[in-house]
Design a protein around this motif. Structure first.
Motif, PDB file in Angstrom:
ATOM      1  N   TYR A  29       9.973 -13.087   1.463  1.00  0.00           N
ATOM      2  CA  TYR A  29       9.073 -12.226   2.464  1.00  0.00           C
ATOM      3  C   TYR A  29       9.682 -12.670   3.739  1.00  0.00           C
ATOM      4  CZ  TYR A  29       5.633 -10.841  -1.216  1.00  0.00           C
ATOM      5  OH  TYR A  29       5.138 -10.233  -2.095  1.00  0.00           O
ATOM      6  N   ASN A  30       9.570 -11.435   4.658  1.00  0.00           N
ATOM      7  CA  ASN A  30       9.689 -11.611   6.119  1.00  0.00           C
ATOM      8  C   ASN A  30       8.284 -11.987   6.424  1.00  0.00           C
ATOM      9  OD1 ASN A  30      12.386 -10.943   6.177  1.00  0.00           O
ATOM     10  ND2 ASN A  30      12.138  -8.823   6.246  1.00  0.00           N
ATOM     11  N   MET A  31       8.212 -13.229   7.128  1.00  0.00           N
ATOM     12  CA  MET A  31       7.010 -13.507   7.672  1.00  0.00           C
ATOM     13  C   MET A  31       7.245 -13.526   9.279  1.00  0.00           C
ATOM     14  SD  MET A  31       5.235 -14.933   4.897  1.00  0.00           S
ATOM     15  CE  MET A  31       4.173 -16.024   5.603  1.00  0.00           C
ATOM     16  N   ARG A  32       5.963 -13.035   9.955  1.00  0.00           N
ATOM     17  CA  ARG A  32       5.823 -13.212  11.379  1.00  0.00           C
ATOM     18  C   ARG A  32       5.114 -14.440  11.821  1.00  0.00           C
ATOM     19  NH1 ARG A  32       4.355  -7.972  14.234  1.00  0.00           N
ATOM     20  NH2 ARG A  32       5.720  -8.751  15.763  1.00  0.00           N
ATOM     21  N   LEU A  33       5.892 -15.180  12.596  1.00  0.00           N
ATOM     22  CA  LEU A  33       5.340 -16.522  13.074  1.00  0.00           C
ATOM     23  C   LEU A  33       5.186 -16.261  14.848  1.00  0.00           C
ATOM     24  CD1 LEU A  33       7.046 -17.119  10.716  1.00  0.00           C
ATOM     25  CD2 LEU A  33       6.603 -19.645  11.343  1.00  0.00           C
ATOM     26  N   LEU A  75      -0.626   1.203   9.856  1.00  0.00           N
ATOM     27  CA  LEU A  75       0.156   0.233  10.335  1.00  0.00           C
ATOM     28  C   LEU A  75       0.001  -0.289  11.704  1.00  0.00           C
ATOM     29  CD1 LEU A  75       3.613   1.479   8.757  1.00  0.00           C
ATOM     30  CD2 LEU A  75       2.748  -0.783   8.701  1.00  0.00           C
ATOM     31  N   LEU A  76      -0.248   0.731  12.538  1.00  0.00           N
ATOM     32  CA  LEU A  76      -0.560   0.328  14.217  1.00  0.00           C
ATOM     33  C   LEU A  76      -1.987  -0.551  13.943  1.00  0.00           C
ATOM     34  CD1 LEU A  76       0.046   3.736  15.744  1.00  0.00           C
ATOM     35  CD2 LEU A  76       1.496   1.512  15.874  1.00  0.00           C
ATOM     36  N   TYR A  77      -2.790   0.060  13.274  1.00  0.00           N
ATOM     37  CA  TYR A  77      -4.143  -0.906  13.467  1.00  0.00           C
ATOM     38  C   TYR A  77      -3.912  -2.466  12.673  1.00  0.00           C
ATOM     39  CZ  TYR A  77      -8.862  -2.449  12.034  1.00  0.00           C
ATOM     40  OH  TYR A  77      -9.967  -3.225  11.800  1.00  0.00           O
ATOM     41  N   TYR A 136       6.549  -2.135   3.248  1.00  0.00           N
ATOM     42  CA  TYR A 136       5.630  -3.031   2.675  1.00  0.00           C
ATOM     43  C   TYR A 136       4.449  -2.303   1.767  1.00  0.00           C
ATOM     44  CZ  TYR A 136       1.949  -6.635   2.822  1.00  0.00           C
ATOM     45  OH  TYR A 136       1.193  -7.412   2.277  1.00  0.00           O
ATOM     46  N   TYR A 137       3.868  -1.563   2.568  1.00  0.00           N
ATOM     47  CA  TYR A 137       2.676  -0.727   2.070  1.00  0.00           C
ATOM     48  C   TYR A 137       3.119   0.208   0.976  1.00  0.00           C
ATOM     49  CZ  TYR A 137      -0.668  -2.696   5.303  1.00  0.00           C
ATOM     50  OH  TYR A 137      -1.659  -3.638   5.952  1.00  0.00           O
ATOM     51  N   GLU A 138       4.251   0.681   0.918  1.00  0.00           N
ATOM     52  CA  GLU A 138       4.528   1.787  -0.197  1.00  0.00           C
ATOM     53  C   GLU A 138       4.734   0.843  -1.495  1.00  0.00           C
ATOM     54  OE1 GLU A 138       8.273   3.447   1.133  1.00  0.00           O
ATOM     55  OE2 GLU A 138       7.106   4.663   2.507  1.00  0.00           O
ATOM     56  N   THR A 139       5.324  -0.438  -1.526  1.00  0.00           N
ATOM     57  CA  THR A 139       5.171  -1.261  -2.750  1.00  0.00           C
ATOM     58  C   THR A 139       3.800  -1.763  -3.001  1.00  0.00           C
ATOM     59  OG1 THR A 139       7.533  -1.875  -2.150  1.00  0.00           O
ATOM     60  CG2 THR A 139       6.302  -3.219  -3.608  1.00  0.00           C
ATOM     61  N   PHE A 140       3.081  -2.337  -2.024  1.00  0.00           N
ATOM     62  CA  PHE A 140       1.826  -2.520  -2.324  1.00  0.00           C
ATOM     63  C   PHE A 140       0.802  -1.709  -2.968  1.00  0.00           C
ATOM     64  CE2 PHE A 140      -1.195  -5.849   0.317  1.00  0.00           C
ATOM     65  CZ  PHE A 140      -1.670  -6.265  -1.115  1.00  0.00           C
ATOM     66  N   ILE A 141       0.861  -0.211  -2.737  1.00  0.00           N
ATOM     67  CA  ILE A 141       0.250   0.655  -3.088  1.00  0.00           C
ATOM     68  C   ILE A 141       0.530   0.805  -4.476  1.00  0.00           C
ATOM     69  CG2 ILE A 141      -0.283   3.067  -2.919  1.00  0.00           C
ATOM     70  CD1 ILE A 141       0.065   3.113   0.000  1.00  0.00           C
ATOM     71  N   LYS A 142       1.750   0.711  -4.976  1.00  0.00           N
ATOM     72  CA  LYS A 142       2.034   0.721  -6.357  1.00  0.00           C
ATOM     73  C   LYS A 142       1.437  -0.645  -6.945  1.00  0.00           C
ATOM     74  CE  LYS A 142       6.345   2.855  -5.621  1.00  0.00           C
ATOM     75  NZ  LYS A 142       8.224   2.685  -5.581  1.00  0.00           N
ATOM     76  N   GLU A 143       1.357  -1.709  -6.342  1.00  0.00           N
ATOM     77  CA  GLU A 143       0.669  -2.967  -7.042  1.00  0.00           C
ATOM     78  C   GLU A 143      -0.690  -2.618  -7.310  1.00  0.00           C
ATOM     79  OE1 GLU A 143      -0.004  -7.440  -5.530  1.00  0.00           O
ATOM     80  OE2 GLU A 143       1.939  -6.640  -5.372  1.00  0.00           O
ATOM     81  N   LEU A 144      -1.446  -1.984  -6.293  1.00  0.00           N
ATOM     82  CA  LEU A 144      -2.615  -1.916  -6.362  1.00  0.00           C
ATOM     83  C   LEU A 144      -3.076  -0.767  -7.543  1.00  0.00           C
ATOM     84  CD1 LEU A 144      -3.556  -1.824  -2.514  1.00  0.00           C
ATOM     85  CD2 LEU A 144      -4.386  -3.627  -4.220  1.00  0.00           C
ATOM     86  N   LYS A 145      -2.187   0.141  -7.477  1.00  0.00           N
ATOM     87  CA  LYS A 145      -2.337   1.227  -8.492  1.00  0.00           C
ATOM     88  C   LYS A 145      -2.598   0.510  -9.889  1.00  0.00           C
ATOM     89  CE  LYS A 145      -1.067   5.211  -6.397  1.00  0.00           C
ATOM     90  NZ  LYS A 145      -0.058   6.452  -6.277  1.00  0.00           N
ATOM     91  N   MET A 158       2.335 -11.943   6.794  1.00  0.00           N
ATOM     92  CA  MET A 158       3.668 -10.903   6.057  1.00  0.00           C
ATOM     93  C   MET A 158       3.873  -9.888   7.182  1.00  0.00           C
ATOM     94  SD  MET A 158       4.350 -12.429   3.278  1.00  0.00           S
ATOM     95  CE  MET A 158       3.663 -13.262   1.859  1.00  0.00           C
ATOM     96  N   ASN A 159       5.264  -9.789   7.433  1.00  0.00           N
ATOM     97  CA  ASN A 159       5.631  -8.605   8.303  1.00  0.00           C
ATOM     98  C   ASN A 159       5.381  -7.190   7.435  1.00  0.00           C
ATOM     99  OD1 ASN A 159       6.986  -7.428  10.685  1.00  0.00           O
ATOM    100  ND2 ASN A 159       8.557  -6.509   8.667  1.00  0.00           N
ATOM    101  N   ARG A 160       4.689  -6.368   8.108  1.00  0.00           N
ATOM    102  CA  ARG A 160       4.026  -4.919   7.601  1.00  0.00           C
ATOM    103  C   ARG A 160       4.776  -3.871   8.176  1.00  0.00           C
ATOM    104  NH1 ARG A 160      -1.970  -6.599   5.241  1.00  0.00           N
ATOM    105  NH2 ARG A 160      -1.490  -8.646   4.865  1.00  0.00           N
ATOM    106  N   ASP A 161       5.189  -3.341   7.289  1.00  0.00           N
ATOM    107  CA  ASP A 161       6.068  -2.026   7.634  1.00  0.00           C
ATOM    108  C   ASP A 161       5.769  -0.964   6.426  1.00  0.00           C
ATOM    109  OD1 ASP A 161       7.822  -2.591   5.654  1.00  0.00           O
ATOM    110  OD2 ASP A 161       9.351  -3.336   6.825  1.00  0.00           O
ATOM    111  N   GLU A 162       6.442   0.095   6.644  1.00  0.00           N
ATOM    112  CA  GLU A 162       6.167   0.965   5.664  1.00  0.00           C
ATOM    113  C   GLU A 162       6.453   0.777   4.110  1.00  0.00           C
ATOM    114  OE1 GLU A 162       7.254   5.306   6.424  1.00  0.00           O
ATOM    115  OE2 GLU A 162       6.271   5.301   8.443  1.00  0.00           O
TER     116      GLU A 162
END
Length: 401
Positions: free
Chosen positions: A74-78, A187-189, A208-217, A202-206
Motif C-alpha cells: 500500500y502507498n501510505m501518506r505520512l 476525493l477532494l473532501y 483506490y476507490y474504484e477497487t474499494f467500491i468493488k470490495e464493498l459491493k 492510505m493514499n487515496r486516489d481514483e
C-alpha cells in the motif's frame, strides 16, 4: 523450505485460501484474487518438503502448500514535519497453515522470511489486522490503531434504493449512495479532511476507490455521501460520508467521517459505539522509521534550548539483528539522521525494545512507558528531550485486506 513468489504466481494460492478462510464468502475471495493478489508477494512452505533457513524461488504446485503469508503493498501518506510523503508499506494478510501442518513453527518461518525481505528493502514498518493479538505479540507486533465503531440510526435499505432526507435538529440532511460522477468531489473532501486531522493514512486516489467500491459491493455495501439540504442555493457540498456493509444480515460501518457533530449520536445519522483495537504494526527497519520523525514546532523556544535533539538509543530486536545495537540519533524540525555507534565510549541514554519503540512512534503509548534509562538521575532530562519529538499519533487505517 520457505519460497517467495510474486504477482500472478500468487493466484495459485486461492485453493489454500478457500480451505483455511472458509468463513469468507466465495464472492469476497473471488474479488480479492481478481483485484489484489496479482500485486502481492507471498511466502509459502511446501507440504512435507520444508528445509528450515533456506529460501528460493521455484515452480511448485502452490495449491499444495502447507502454509502461506501474503504481503500486500500500500502507498501510505505520512506527515513529515509540515508536509506529506508517500511511503510504501506492506499489509500482512492471508497468514494461514493447513490444520495438519500446524504447531511446526511454520508461521515463525514465514514471518521471519517476510520481515527479512522488507528489512532488505529498507521499509520502515509493516502492519496487519490480527485474528487474535496473542498470535503476533511474540513477534513484537503491537496495536497502533483503535477503530471508531458506529451503528446506523437510519433504514439503510431505503437509502440504498433511492437516497433519503432526514430531519435532524441541525436541519435536513440527504444521505445517498455515491454516484460515479461524484468520485472526484469525494476525493477532494476526503484528502483535505485526512490531511487536516491525521498523520498516517492510505493514499487515496481514483484507482483506490474504484477497487474499494468493488470490495464493498461483494459485501452488499457502498459509500454513502451526506449533504445538507439547501433549496435553491446551487450545488451542496459534501459534509460527511460513511461506508456501510451487510454480510449474512450483519451490518457494519467500516469507516465514517463527519465534520458536523450533530450527525453523530442518538439523534444523528450514526451513533458511536466503543472504539476497538484493530491494527497491529511492527517496525521493520528502525533507522528508516526514526529518520521519518521531526521535532515539534515549539510555540516559543525555551531559553537555551538546542536546535536539535541528540540521543544515544540502545534498540533491542530479537528477530531483525540489524536493528540491535546502540544508535546515535540526531533530529531537528527539518531533518533526522541515525547511525550505529561504533565507538564503545558512547554513553547509553535510553533503552527500548522494538515493540515498545513501535508503540511510541505511532503514539499509542507515552515515552515514559516505552523507554528505560541507563541512569535514573538522567531520566527526566532524557524524557524531556524525547518528548520534543513529534510522533505519528493520529492514524487512520480501516482497510480490511
Amino acid at each position: 523450505m520457505v519460497k517467495e513468489i510474486r504477482g500472478e504466481e500468487c493466484l495459485s494460492l486461492k485453493s489454500l485460501w478457500e480451505k483455511v478462510f472458509s468463513e469468507d464468502s466465495q464472492e469476497f475471495t473471488d474479488y480479492y484474487f481478481e483485484e489484489k493478489v496479482k500485486r502481492n508477494h507471498a511466502f509459502v512452505i511446501e507440504k512435507d518438503k520444508e528445509k528450515i533457513g533456506e529460501m528460493m524461488a521455484a515452480s511448485i504446485p502452490y495449491e499444495d502448500a502447507a502454509a502461506m503469508l501474503h504481503l500486500s503493498p500500500y502507498n501510505m501518506r505520512l506527515r513529515i514535519g509540515g508536509r506529506f510523503i508517500c511511503q510504501e508499506a506492506n499489509y500482512i494478510v492471508g497468514v494461514a497453515t493447513q490444520e495438519q501442518y500446524r504447531r511446526r513453527g511454520y508461521m515463525r518461518m514465514l514471518l521471519e522470511a517476510s520481515l527479512s525481505r522488507m528489512y532488505g528493502q529498507g521499509q520502515p514498518f509493516t502492519f496487519l489486522m490480527p485474528a487474535s493479538p496473542k498470535i503476533y505479540e511474540p513477534y513484537q507486533f503491537v496495536y497502533i490503531y483503535d477503530k471508531k465503531k458506529y451503528e446506523t440510526n437510519i433504514p439503510m435499505q431505503n437509502v440504498k434504493a433511492a437516497g433519503e432526507i432526514f430531519e435532524l435538529s441541525s436541519g435536513r440532511w440527504e444521505v445517498a449512495l455515491l454516484k460515479e460522477e461524484e468520485l472526484s468531489e469525494l476525493l477532494l473532501y476526503v484528502n483535505r479532511y485526512l490531511e487536516e486531522h491525521y498523520d498516517v493514512f492510505m493514499n487515496r486516489d481514483e484507482s483506490y476507490y474504484e477497487t474499494f467500491i468493488k470490495e464493498l459491493k461483494v459485501q452488499q455495501g457502498g459509500i454513502f455521501l451526506v449533504r445538507k439540504e439547501k433549496d435553491g442555493e446551487g450545488p451542496r457540498k459534501i459534509e460527511g460520508y460513511f461506508l456501510h456493509t451487510k454480510e449474512e444480515e450483519k451490518e457494519d460501518i467500516q469507516e465514517a467521517i463527519f465534520e458536523n457533530a450533530s450527525l453523530i449520536g442518538k439523534a444523528g445519522i450514526l451513533q458511536e459505539k466503543n472504539d476497538q483495537p484493530i491494527i497491529m504494526a511492527r517496525i521493520v527497519d528502525a533507522a528508516a522509521m526514526l529518520s521519518l520523525l521531526r521535532l515539534k514546532e515549539p510555540k516559543a523556544k525555551a531559553e537555551g534550548q538546542a536546535e536539535e535533539v541528540v540521543l544515544t538509543i540502545q534498540i533491542e530486536d530479537p528477530i531483525i539483528m540489524g536493528n540491535n545495537g546502540l544508535w546515535e540519533y540526531r533530529i531537528s524540525e527539518e531533518e533526522a539522521s541515525i547511525q550505529k555507534c561504533e565507538d564503545d565510549d558512547k554513553k547509553v541514554m535510553c533503552i527500548v525494545g522494538i515493540d515498545a519503540l513501535t508503540s511510541w512512534v505511532f503514539g499509542y503509548r507515552e515515552a515514559e512507558e516505552c523507554f528505560s534509562f541507563s541512569e535514573e538521575k538522567e531520566k527526566e532530562k532524557v524524557l524531556t528531550e524525547i518528548e520534543r519529538i513529534k510522533v505519528f499519533s493520529h492514524i487512520f487505517i480501516n482497510e480490511i485486506v
